[in-house]
Scaffold this motif. Structure first.
Motif, PDB file in Angstrom:
ATOM      1  N   ARG A 163      -0.097  12.844  10.631  1.00  0.00           N
ATOM      2  CA  ARG A 163       0.488  12.761   9.285  1.00  0.00           C
ATOM      3  C   ARG A 163       0.215  11.402   8.653  1.00  0.00           C
ATOM      4  NH1 ARG A 163       4.290  15.941  12.035  1.00  0.00           N
ATOM      5  NH2 ARG A 163       5.507  14.120  12.707  1.00  0.00           N
ATOM      6  N   ALA A 164       0.331  10.335   9.428  1.00  0.00           N
ATOM      7  CA  ALA A 164       0.097   8.990   8.903  1.00  0.00           C
ATOM      8  C   ALA A 164      -1.366   8.767   8.554  1.00  0.00           C
ATOM      9  CB  ALA A 164       0.562   7.952   9.918  1.00  0.00           C
TER      10      ALA A 164
ATOM     11  N   THR B 252       1.350   1.091   1.329  1.00  0.00           N
ATOM     12  CA  THR B 252       1.090   0.622  -0.031  1.00  0.00           C
ATOM     13  C   THR B 252      -0.237  -0.137  -0.050  1.00  0.00           C
ATOM     14  OG1 THR B 252       2.105  -1.573   0.190  1.00  0.00           O
ATOM     15  CG2 THR B 252       3.586   0.297  -0.256  1.00  0.00           C
TER      16      THR B 252
ATOM     17  N   GLY C 252       8.539   3.091   5.929  1.00  0.00           N
ATOM     18  CA  GLY C 252       8.275   4.190   5.013  1.00  0.00           C
ATOM     19  C   GLY C 252       6.818   4.382   4.694  1.00  0.00           C
ATOM     20  N   ASN C 253       6.454   4.154   3.429  1.00  0.00           N
ATOM     21  CA  ASN C 253       5.136   4.523   2.952  1.00  0.00           C
ATOM     22  C   ASN C 253       4.146   3.363   2.931  1.00  0.00           C
ATOM     23  OD1 ASN C 253       5.963   7.213   2.418  1.00  0.00           O
ATOM     24  ND2 ASN C 253       6.866   6.560   0.473  1.00  0.00           N
TER      25      ASN C 253
ATOM     26  N   ASN D  60      -2.677   9.260   4.753  1.00  0.00           N
ATOM     27  CA  ASN D  60      -2.502   8.180   3.784  1.00  0.00           C
ATOM     28  C   ASN D  60      -3.265   6.923   4.198  1.00  0.00           C
ATOM     29  OD1 ASN D  60      -0.786   9.676   2.113  1.00  0.00           O
ATOM     30  ND2 ASN D  60       1.013   9.127   3.308  1.00  0.00           N
TER      31      ASN D  60
ATOM     32  N   ILE E 246       6.270   3.460  10.476  1.00  0.00           N
ATOM     33  CA  ILE E 246       6.406   4.885  10.144  1.00  0.00           C
ATOM     34  C   ILE E 246       7.016   5.582  11.362  1.00  0.00           C
ATOM     35  CG2 ILE E 246       5.226   6.953   9.338  1.00  0.00           C
ATOM     36  CD1 ILE E 246       2.973   5.126   8.333  1.00  0.00           C
TER      37      ILE E 246
ATOM     38  N   THR F   2      -0.394  -3.165   2.290  1.00  0.00           N
ATOM     39  CA  THR F   2      -0.230  -2.992   3.734  1.00  0.00           C
ATOM     40  C   THR F   2      -1.465  -3.476   4.492  1.00  0.00           C
ATOM     41  OG1 THR F   2       1.176  -1.055   3.365  1.00  0.00           O
ATOM     42  CG2 THR F   2       0.252  -1.324   5.569  1.00  0.00           C
TER      43      THR F   2
END
Length: 271
Positions: A58-59, A41, A38-39, A62, A9, A44
């Protein structure tokens, strides 16, 4: 923890040409890992953040929802939550030797009124800040703890912080520095118009309600982890309590909290 699927990220503003991201990607692919950019999942195993503390915050939203650990590589100024620097990527080998630990950081649930759904829940790793909806205006703020009146401030705003957030905005406002292993919630006024206003610390099991209590109070503005401000109508009450989520941070070595604090803040002062 077996590391097979890695998400990078990057803060693209600090890695404009993607060269840092490529360096890190090459290290993990050489170890047989599948790397995506990116994102996060469900597949991960590890999320690697290239940036500073803002990128980590921010990370964390999620990652904490899925229980995925974060490893921060500092491209910013202080990088208090990051674990290593871009010039010291050799330390990543320790991930595959099992020479690391996972540190769990307390988070906050911030529950705000919502016209459509009744309430809305936000999650904070650092802090929630309530201030006047008008930039140059002070606000009269009340804080109830477990249903009882606890404190009242006439100030630019107040910061409700986790121990992790105690070294961020709260520190700048004169709040206490709290070891992240201690579970508690701190409340710090910002520029209080008083000779006696002081920060307060409450149990992590407490439920706080924060509200504008002046007769002429208008809208208030809430920000969570430095995000976009949420305008709240007059009379709104914001509930803050310990979240069931935690942020998992990868740590190498066992540097004492005070040593890390002094190192990071002294580096900032000499920039």
């Amino acid at each position: 923890m077996k590391i097979k699927n890695v998400v990078l990220i990057p803060n693209k503003a600090k890695d404009c040409d993607g060269s840092y991201t490529e360096q890190v990607s090459n290290i993990f692919t050489s170890r047989g890992c599948r790397v995506e950019i990116g994102n996060i999942t469900p597949m991960t195993d590890l999320a690697v953040v290239l940036g500073g503390d803002g990128s980590m915050l921010r990370a964390a939203r999620n990652a904490s929802a899925r229980g995925i650990p974060l490893l921060g590589i500092n491209l910013g100024r202080v990088g208090y939550m990051t674990e290593t620097e871009i010039g010291d990527l050799g330390v990543l080998d320790r991930l595959f030797d099992g020479d690391y630990r996972i540190e769990s950081r307390m988070m906050l649930d911030v529950i705000v009124p919502d016209e459509r759904y009744g309430t809305r829940r936000l999650v904070a790793l650092n802090d929630a800040v309530l201030a006047s909806g008008v930039v140059t205006k002070m606000i009269d703020i009340g804080v109830d703890v477990d249903g009882s009146a606890a404190c009242r401030y006439y100030a630019d705003g107040i910061i409700v912080a986790t121990p992790t957030g105690s070294t961020a905005y709260s520190l700048s406002a004169g709040g206490p520095v709290i070891d992240p292993v201690v579970h508690c919630i701190s409340v710090t006024p910002v520029s209080a118009h008083s000779l006696t206003a002081r920060p307060m610390i409450f149990s992590s099991e407490s439920k706080l309600e924060i509200f504008g209590c002046g007769r002429r109070e208008g809208k208030a503005c809430l920000t969570v982890d430095g995000g976009v401000g949420i305008m709240l109508p007059r009379g709104s009450r914001v509930t803050v309590k310990k979240s069931s989520r935690v942020t998992k941070l990868i740590r190498f070595g066992k540097s004492p909290f005070c040593e890390t604090l002094q190192k990071k803040l002294s580096e900032k002062d000499t920039d």
